[in-house]
Design a protein around this motif. Structure first.
Motif, PDB file in Angstrom:
ATOM      1  N   PRO A  27      55.863  69.420  42.364  1.00 27.24           N
ATOM      2  CA  PRO A  27      55.222  69.965  43.752  1.00 27.24           C
ATOM      3  C   PRO A  27      56.210  69.823  44.828  1.00 27.24           C
ATOM      4  O   PRO A  27      55.759  70.283  45.822  1.00 27.24           O
ATOM      5  CB  PRO A  27      53.852  69.451  43.876  1.00 27.24           C
ATOM      6  N   PHE A  28      56.836  68.868  44.962  1.00 26.20           N
ATOM      7  CA  PHE A  28      57.831  68.548  45.928  1.00 26.20           C
ATOM      8  C   PHE A  28      59.279  69.111  45.669  1.00 26.20           C
ATOM      9  O   PHE A  28      59.908  68.326  45.142  1.00 26.20           O
ATOM     10  CB  PHE A  28      57.667  67.201  46.363  1.00 26.20           C
ATOM     11  N   GLN A  93      52.656  59.704  53.769  1.00 26.93           N
ATOM     12  CA  GLN A  93      52.484  60.151  52.447  1.00 26.93           C
ATOM     13  C   GLN A  93      51.788  61.738  52.743  1.00 26.93           C
ATOM     14  O   GLN A  93      51.462  62.378  53.661  1.00 26.93           O
ATOM     15  CB  GLN A  93      50.974  59.582  52.190  1.00 26.93           C
ATOM     16  N   VAL A  94      52.188  62.558  51.485  1.00 19.26           N
ATOM     17  CA  VAL A  94      51.773  63.750  51.343  1.00 19.26           C
ATOM     18  C   VAL A  94      51.046  63.779  49.885  1.00 19.26           C
ATOM     19  O   VAL A  94      51.685  63.352  49.080  1.00 19.26           O
ATOM     20  CB  VAL A  94      53.030  64.697  51.608  1.00 19.26           C
ATOM     21  N   ARG A 147      52.885  68.797  59.951  1.00 19.96           N
ATOM     22  CA  ARG A 147      52.237  69.975  59.913  1.00 19.96           C
ATOM     23  C   ARG A 147      51.737  70.578  58.488  1.00 19.96           C
ATOM     24  O   ARG A 147      51.050  71.572  58.192  1.00 19.96           O
ATOM     25  CB  ARG A 147      52.701  71.009  60.627  1.00 19.96           C
ATOM     26  N   GLN A 148      52.514  69.714  57.401  1.00 17.08           N
ATOM     27  CA  GLN A 148      52.427  70.264  56.089  1.00 17.08           C
ATOM     28  C   GLN A 148      50.850  69.982  55.573  1.00 17.08           C
ATOM     29  O   GLN A 148      50.389  68.815  55.941  1.00 17.08           O
ATOM     30  CB  GLN A 148      53.610  69.848  55.110  1.00 17.08           C
ATOM     31  N   GLN A 152      49.461  62.536  55.668  1.00 12.42           N
ATOM     32  CA  GLN A 152      48.856  61.137  55.871  1.00 12.42           C
ATOM     33  C   GLN A 152      49.942  60.384  56.975  1.00 12.42           C
ATOM     34  O   GLN A 152      50.882  59.937  56.218  1.00 12.42           O
ATOM     35  CB  GLN A 152      47.985  60.449  55.044  1.00 12.42           C
ATOM     36  N   PRO A 153      49.746  59.991  58.061  1.00 13.93           N
ATOM     37  CA  PRO A 153      50.599  59.311  58.877  1.00 13.93           C
ATOM     38  C   PRO A 153      50.405  57.931  58.208  1.00 13.93           C
ATOM     39  O   PRO A 153      49.619  57.514  57.506  1.00 13.93           O
ATOM     40  CB  PRO A 153      50.242  59.270  60.193  1.00 13.93           C
ATOM     41  N   PRO A 154      51.493  57.180  58.565  1.00 14.71           N
ATOM     42  CA  PRO A 154      51.579  55.713  58.080  1.00 14.71           C
ATOM     43  C   PRO A 154      50.547  54.769  58.697  1.00 14.71           C
ATOM     44  O   PRO A 154      50.241  55.070  59.865  1.00 14.71           O
ATOM     45  CB  PRO A 154      52.952  55.025  58.342  1.00 14.71           C
TER      46      PRO A 154
END
Length: 199
Positions: A27-28, A93-94, A147-148, A152-154
């Motif tokens: 997916p990445f 994190q994505v 924006r994706q 999640q920010p760290p």
């Protein structure tokens, strides 16, 4: 399904979608070449996965790691990612959720011996197509696009946000209760002192 046994399980060919049509592309698609991909299975040991992941992320050349699992391994995938985020602060994190098509082939069990039946009859087979949930979590030392979807920010403060509470073991609780009991027993009761004085 009691009269069938599973012969094999294989991933069905992927169609056009987020995966880009290739079954090997994850997916990445825009990952750096040095990224580590951890495939979490249902029987994987969390301590083994985390030992390798922590050692890999300790190297300066490794900038990202992907944990992926499907079916019953999705909860273990989330657990591994969350523990690694607590161990190494500052990871972006994505998370991506998708479905994989899995084809299971089942073969009928031979019936018990009956008189007059020839054993050369071919066994019937059954093919089942399942959609299994699949989860992929990207953890990166480098900043990602906020924006994706699934970003999640760290968490800059490692550990829980609330202050730790002082835990008391059962032994220390038992000892303090026993000490209080002996202290109360060693003091004479006030009524007993008055009776001794009057006698």
């Amino acid at each position: 399904m009691e009269n069938f046994r599973k012969v094999r399980s294989e991933e069905a060919p992927a169609g056009d979608g987020d995966e880009g049509g290739s079954p090997n592309s994850g997916p990445f698609a825009d990952l750096a070449p040095g990224a580590v991909h951890m495939r979490v299975k249902e029987g994987s040991k969390i301590r083994n996965l985390l030992a390798f992941a922590t050692a890999s992320m300790a190297q300066p050349a490794t900038r990202a790691i992907v944990f992926s699992g499907c079916g019953r391994a999705t909860t273990k995938t989330v657990t591994c990612a969350e523990i690694l985020k607590r161990r190494l602060a500052g990871l972006h994190q994505v998370t991506r959720l998708r479905y994989r098509s899995v084809r299971e082939v089942w073969q009928s069990l031979p019936p018990g011996p009956t008189p007059g039946q020839t054993p050369s009859d071919p066994a019937a087979s059954l093919s089942v197509l399942k959609n299994v949930p699949s989860l992929a979590i990207l953890l990166s030392k480098d900043a990602l696009d906020p924006r994706q979807l699934g970003y999640q920010p760290p968490n800059l403060s490692p550990g829980p946000s609330s202050p730790p509470t002082v835990s008391t073991s059962k032994r220390s609780l038992g000892e303090s209760a026993a000490e209080e009991g002996t202290a109360k027993r060693s003091q004479p009761e006030p009524e007993a002192e008055n009776e001794d004085r009057t006698a």
